[in-house]
Design a protein around this motif. Structure first.
Motif, short mmCIF file in Angstrom:
data_model
loop_
_atom_site.label_atom_id
_atom_site.label_comp_id
_atom_site.label_asym_id
_atom_site.label_seq_id
_atom_site.Cartn_x
_atom_site.Cartn_y
_atom_site.Cartn_z
N SER A 176 0.79 -1.24 0.00
CA SER A 176 0.00 0.00 0.00
C SER A 176 0.83 1.29 0.00
N PHE A 177 2.15 1.22 0.17
CA PHE A 177 2.94 2.45 0.28
C PHE A 177 3.77 2.72 -0.98
N ASP A 178 3.82 4.00 -1.33
CA ASP A 178 4.63 4.43 -2.49
C ASP A 178 6.11 4.55 -2.12
N PHE A 179 6.38 4.80 -0.87
CA PHE A 179 7.76 4.94 -0.39
C PHE A 179 7.76 4.74 1.12
N MET A 180 8.84 4.11 1.61
CA MET A 180 9.00 3.95 3.05
C MET A 180 10.43 4.33 3.44
N LEU A 181 10.57 4.87 4.64
CA LEU A 181 11.87 5.32 5.13
C LEU A 181 12.08 4.76 6.52
N SER A 182 13.13 3.97 6.70
CA SER A 182 13.45 3.44 8.02
C SER A 182 14.47 4.33 8.71
N THR A 183 14.10 4.86 9.87
CA THR A 183 14.97 5.76 10.61
C THR A 183 15.50 5.11 11.90
N ILE A 184 15.26 3.83 12.09
CA ILE A 184 15.71 3.14 13.31
C ILE A 184 17.24 3.11 13.33
N PRO A 185 17.87 3.55 14.44
CA PRO A 185 19.32 3.75 14.43
C PRO A 185 20.17 2.53 14.75
N GLU A 186 19.60 1.33 14.72
CA GLU A 186 20.40 0.13 14.94
C GLU A 186 19.82 -1.03 14.13
#
Length: 366
Positions: free
Chosen positions: A250-260
Motif C-alpha cells: 500500500s505504500f509508495d515509499f518507506m523510510l526506516s529511521t531506526i538507528p540500529e
C-alpha cells in the motif's frame, strides 16, 4: 592559530570532557564561525564509543552547527562577517570525482572520501597520488566547541525565519530524511511510511507532510502515539499485527529511521510494486531480507547517506517556508554525558541542542 575549547572523548570508554586546542586561521575561501548551537545526533554516540570501528581520538563530536561568521579568508564571497550560517556533516570533498562534479559530495569517491566535520577524513588509510593524506590532517574536531573553520562552499545560509537552535538538527536529521524522499520522487498524494519515531522520524514525518504526502508513522512505543497524532499523521504500533498485515502493498515509499540493526521484512511487504524502502538510521548489517517478497513485486531496499550541500540548503529553505523544524530540548554542554544516556534510552523528545554559550563556564575555569 586561534585558541578554542570544546568537549571531547579520549577513549571509547571515557566521558566527554573539556579540552583546549587551536584552530587554524581561515585560509583563502574559508570562514571562521563562532558556534552558537550544536545539535546532538545519535551518530555522535556511535562515534564516541567507536561502535563503527573508525573513531580517531580525541573525538570531538558535533555536525549540526549553527553560528556566526567572525572572520573571512581572502576570496570569500558567499558569506560575510556577522552572517548566521550552518555547517552539517561535511566540510570538504575531493571536488574531482564524478559525484563531486554532480554536486553529490556526500558520495565522494576521492582517495579519502569526503572530509567529515569531525573524525575525518572518512578513509584516512587512503592517500593521494603523491602519497600524502589528501586533506593534510588525520582528524577533525566538530561543533561541540567554541569555533570552527570551514571552506565557504560547505557553509549553509540559515533562513531568517528559522530560530538558530531549531535550525541546527535540520543540518543532519533534516537532510538525511529529505534527500532520499527527493531522490525517490516523493510527491503530493503519495502514501509514505516512516519507520521509527525518534529525531529522524520526527523530521521525516514533517518534511513528507510539507511535500504533500499522506504519512503513516510506525513506532514500538505506545507513549509516542499522542505526539504522532499531534503532527496530524496516522500512527501504527508495530505490535498491532492486524493493522500491519492490512497495510500490505500500500505504500509508495518507506523510510526506516531506526538507528540500529532491525528487521525490515514487515515493511518491505507494505511497499507497492516497483517501490522502495530506504534505510537511513542504521549503517550496520541488517537482519536477513526475504528476497522472495522483493522479487515477486519488484520491490527495492536501498540506502541513503546524509545529503549533498545543495540538498541541505534546500531542506533548510523548505523548513523555513513551511514553518517546520524539530522539537528540541536546549541543554548546556556540561550536561552532554547525561544527555547521551537519555538518547540511548529513547528518552528525548526529539532532539537535544547544545547552547554553546555554556562553554564560557569552562573557559573561565581553565
Amino acid at each position: 592559530m586561534t585558541k578554542a575549547i570544546g568537549y571531547a572523548a579520549q577513549h571509547s570508554y571515557s566521558r566527554l570532557k573539556p579540552i583546549s586546542f587551536e584552530r587554524d586561521d581561515p585560509k583563502a575561501n574559508e570562514v571562521e564561525i563562532e558556534v552558537l548551537f550544536c545539535g546532538v545526533c545519535h551518530s555522535d554516540i556511535h562515534q564516541v564509543k567507536n561502535e563503527w570501528s573508525n573513531t580517531v581520538y580525541p573525538c570531538m563530536p558535533g555536525h549540526e552547527i549553527v553560528g556566526r561568521v567572525t572572520r573571512a579568508g581572502t576570496g570569500v564571497s558567499r558569506h560575510a562577517v556577522g552572517d548566521l550560517v550552518g555547517v552539517g556533516c561535511m566540510i570538504d570533498s575531493c571536488r574531482e570525482c564524478e559525484p563531486c562534479h554532480a554536486h553529490e559530495e556526500n558520495y565522494c569517491e576521492g582517495p579519502n572520501s569526503w572530509l567529515a566535520t569531525y573524525n575525518g577524513p572518512m578513509v584516512p588509510a587512503k592517500m593521494s597520488p603523491d602519497g600524502s593524506n589528501m586533506y593534510g590532517r588525520d582528524n577533525t574536531y566538530g561543533g561541540y566547541s567554541s569555533s570552527v573553520v570551514v571552506p565557504e562552499d560547505f557553509v549553509l545560509k540559515i533562513p531568517a525565519s528559522l530560530k538558530p537552535e531549531v535550525a541546527a538538527p535540520i543540518l543532519c536529521a533534516g537532510v538525511t530524511t529529505y534527500s532520499p524522499m527527493t531522490h525517490w520522487g516523493v510527491k503530493a498524494g503519495d502514501k509514505v511510511g516512516i519507520v521509527g519515531f525518534g529525531g529522524l522520524g520526527d523530521m521525516a514525518a514533517k518534511i513528507a507532510k510539507a511535500m504533500g504526502a499522506e504519512v503513516t508513522l510506525f513506532t514500538t512505543t505506545a507513549e509516542k502515539l499522542d505526539e504522532a497524532q499531534r503532527l496530524g499523521v496516522t500512527v501504527v504500533l508495530q505490535s498491532d499485527k492486524k493493522t500491519m498485515t492490512s497495510l500490505a502493498n500500500s505504500f509508495d515509499f518507506m523510510l526506516s529511521t531506526i538507528p540500529e540493526k532491525h528487521d525490515v521484512n514487515p515493511f518491505v511487504q507494505m511497499l507497492k510494486r516497483d517501490c522502495t524502502l530506504a534505510v537511513v538510521g542504521a549503517i550496520e548489517p541488517l537482519a536477513s531480507e526475504n528476497n522472495q517478497e522483493r522479487v515477486m513485486h519488484r520491490k527495492s531496499v536501498a540506502g541513503s547517506l546524509i545529503g549533498s550541500i545543495a540538498e541541505t540548503q534546500a531542506v533548510l529553505d523548505l523548513c523555513a517556508e513551511h514553518g517546520i523544524g524539530p522539537d528540541i530540548q536546549v541543554i548546556p554542554i556540561q550536561e552532554i554525558n547525561k544527555a547521551y544516556k537519555h538518547v540511548e534510552k529513547g528518552e528525548v523528545r526529539f532532539r537535544y541542542v547544545i547552547d554553546m554559550a555554556s562553554l564560557k563556564q569552562d573557559e573561565e575555569a581553565a
